[in-house]
Design an enzyme around this catalytic site. Sequence first.
Site, mmCIF file in Angstrom:
data_model
loop_
_atom_site.group_PDB
_atom_site.id
_atom_site.type_symbol
_atom_site.label_atom_id
_atom_site.label_comp_id
_atom_site.label_asym_id
_atom_site.label_seq_id
_atom_site.Cartn_x
_atom_site.Cartn_y
_atom_site.Cartn_z
ATOM 1 N N CYS A 267 0.795 -1.234 0.000
ATOM 2 C CA CYS A 267 0.000 0.000 0.000
ATOM 3 C C CYS A 267 0.833 1.293 0.000
ATOM 4 O O CYS A 267 1.313 1.683 -1.055
ATOM 5 C CB CYS A 267 -0.990 -0.037 1.154
ATOM 6 N N ARG B 238 -12.362 6.583 -0.249
ATOM 7 C CA ARG B 238 -11.411 5.539 0.147
ATOM 8 C C ARG B 238 -11.964 4.189 -0.271
ATOM 9 O O ARG B 238 -13.170 3.946 -0.207
ATOM 10 C CB ARG B 238 -11.183 5.561 1.665
ATOM 11 N N HIS C 244 -3.224 -5.479 2.751
ATOM 12 C CA HIS C 244 -2.835 -5.654 4.150
ATOM 13 C C HIS C 244 -3.452 -6.983 4.573
ATOM 14 O O HIS C 244 -3.959 -7.729 3.756
ATOM 15 C CB HIS C 244 -3.431 -4.543 5.006
HETATM 16 N N1 GLN Z 1 -2.032 6.885 2.387
HETATM 17 C C1 GLN Z 1 -2.216 6.000 1.281
HETATM 18 C C2 GLN Z 1 -3.623 6.039 0.722
HETATM 19 O O1 GLN Z 1 -4.540 6.390 1.420
HETATM 20 C C3 GLN Z 1 -1.827 4.580 1.666
HETATM 21 C C4 GLN Z 1 -2.750 3.963 2.671
HETATM 22 C C5 GLN Z 1 -2.283 2.631 3.184
HETATM 23 O O2 GLN Z 1 -1.090 2.342 3.223
HETATM 24 N N2 GLN Z 1 -3.223 1.822 3.651
HETATM 25 O O3 GLN Z 1 -3.836 5.692 -0.420
#
Ligand code: GLN
Length: 238
Positions: A92, A126, A189
């Site tokens: 990520c 998101r 993750h």
């Molecule tokens: N900050 C990044 C995003 O929101 C990565 C997030 C993450 O590592 N889960 O895309």
Amino acid sequence: MKLNILHLYPEEMNLYGDHGNVLAIKRRCEWRDIEVNIIEHEPGDKIPNNVDIIFGGGGQDSGQGKIEEDLQKIAPKLQELIEDGVPCLVICGLYQLFGKYFKTSDGQKIKGAGILDITTNAGPTRLIGNISINSYGFGKIVGYENHSGLTSLGPKVKAFGEVVMGAGNNGEDQTEGCRYKNCIGTYLHGPILPKNPKFTDFFIAEAIKHKTGEEVSLKPLDDEIERQAHAVAMTRPR
Ligand code: GLN
């Protein structure tokens, strides 16, 4: 045999249990009498020469901003290791920053290491939830994603897999993650490695092959519990 794992920025880049990936590699090595040395890299540290596996986790936009400068400094050394075939897993936030850049929803452009031919721009929402993919070479992989970034792959990388459930790189083209040589970047993750033991063994086997120049067949482990957990995860809704 002793493998050196370079863990990049454990302080800032460690979301949703990503540290468990390092533990999974360590345990699966120790169960086979392979010693493991974990080198935690924080801004300002030097990259040693004897790196066998590179790992980096996810992070918030602010954390990504904090490591930007140091990542620029160590990028040539990381690139050299990856070109040489050292296995590498980035999740990520560091997946995004192993690419060319990540443009956050605030319009901040965080420069990446430029090792992976990808670009990432934050989208309007998101992308959150359980995710499963058909990976190219490692079977079905399960995990969890939570990111604003929408990633596009350039011609120099291949996708890591095809999305079965979830969003993956951008929620549009069904691609998930990417691969360049033995460097795999992914949004998963979970942590991904304890949930997908066969995938974990890929990093161990490639590290030994890179170190010794010889093909290895790793001693099989009893993965019954992992197999059952994987099967349950496959049935979970998003
Ligand atoms: N900050 C990044 C995003 O929101 C990565 C997030 C993450 O590592 N889960 O895309």
